[in-house]
Design an enzyme around this catalytic site. Sequence first.
Site, mmCIF file in Angstrom:
data_model
loop_
_atom_site.group_PDB
_atom_site.id
_atom_site.type_symbol
_atom_site.label_atom_id
_atom_site.label_comp_id
_atom_site.label_asym_id
_atom_site.label_seq_id
_atom_site.Cartn_x
_atom_site.Cartn_y
_atom_site.Cartn_z
ATOM 1 N N ASP A 62 5.723 -5.101 -0.030
ATOM 2 C CA ASP A 62 5.461 -3.500 -0.228
ATOM 3 C C ASP A 62 6.397 -2.642 0.280
ATOM 4 O OD1 ASP A 62 2.763 -1.740 -0.952
ATOM 5 O OD2 ASP A 62 3.943 -0.881 0.694
ATOM 6 N N LEU A 64 6.372 -0.217 2.266
ATOM 7 C CA LEU A 64 6.039 0.272 3.490
ATOM 8 C C LEU A 64 5.797 -0.864 4.657
ATOM 9 C CD1 LEU A 64 3.087 2.970 2.460
ATOM 10 C CD2 LEU A 64 5.598 3.228 2.926
ATOM 11 N N HIS A 203 -6.442 -1.209 -22.571
ATOM 12 C CA HIS A 203 -7.443 -0.949 -21.424
ATOM 13 C C HIS A 203 -7.637 0.327 -21.277
ATOM 14 C CE1 HIS A 203 -9.125 -1.343 -17.548
ATOM 15 N NE2 HIS A 203 -7.963 -0.672 -16.937
#
Length: 344
Positions: A62, A64, A203
């Site tokens: 990630d 962060l 989708h």
Amino acid sequence: AGDASSGFFRAVADGCPITHTSCSAPHRRLTKVSVIGAGNVGMAIAQTILTQNLADEIALVDALPDKLRGEALDLQHAAAFLPRVRIVSGTDAAVTKNSDLIVVTAGARQIPGETRLNLLQRNVALYRKIVPPVAEHSPDALLLVVSNPVDVLTYVAWKLSGFPASRVIGSGTNLDSSRFRFLVAEHLDVSAQDVQAYMVGEHGDSSVAIWSSISVGGMPALKSLRDSHRSFDEAALEGIRRAVVGGAYEVIGLKGYTSWAIGYSVASLATSLLRDQRRVHPVSVLAAGFHGISDGHEVFLSLPARLGRAGVLGVAEMDLTEAEAAQLRRSAKTLWENCQLLGL
């Protein structure tokens, strides 16, 4: 580790000394899964894969670092209650090296008033940073895209990774189909595990419900109900379709995001892929040449596909009505036009 363990364990008669390197367990190839994006969806996927014992190592990535470290520690602190799994994390793609399966959940969030095209372009920019490095570190991996809009981003991941289409898969309508099965099961008062039913295509709002695919205990549901003069009228069918399409919106409206259902959905795909189960799932695959979709239109949308350790092992040729096939082709055309705007 060997020196420390010798203080607690003693070798059996005629066995190797505890610290002897040749006494390691017989070689078994370890399974590694990487999850890109440690948000609500990414962590639900990681947690489900962890509890279902699908990997020997899970890598979390990630942007962060503090949140990422916190999520990794939170899982590591549960080690006494879980299968033995090594959990690593980092902001650099190097932590994903030698992955068997890479699950991409990272995606740009839509800004109020932002056009769909601008959002797509920001996601492409994000994927340019994510996909090539993870593909380089794990050139033999399977790539599973979960970020929305999943069909277009699966196409983007395919183009940027350089992987064959069989190894790039989108989560697609696997969860939509689970919602479909749940609602049909509720209507018929049976277990969802005994219901077969597929949503295919793009989708989201334009996904196609394949009513003829519904079976319960191996029996075609609609025909059986009509033969027994039981109710399953057009209004009921349309109500189920609307509920499937609106399912995610309802959850988001109530709790702010979806997480657990997509976590279990992705874990089911990971099980089929990593354990070579060859089960059929409705997932986003390269659909060119199927159901009248032009061979020249490199679009990804959901069709029932057989999944195994090598990725997509084949796509089922469904017996669609002309209306269902036409709707599928319309979705493919729209997706193709969107993909052409991305310049990949």
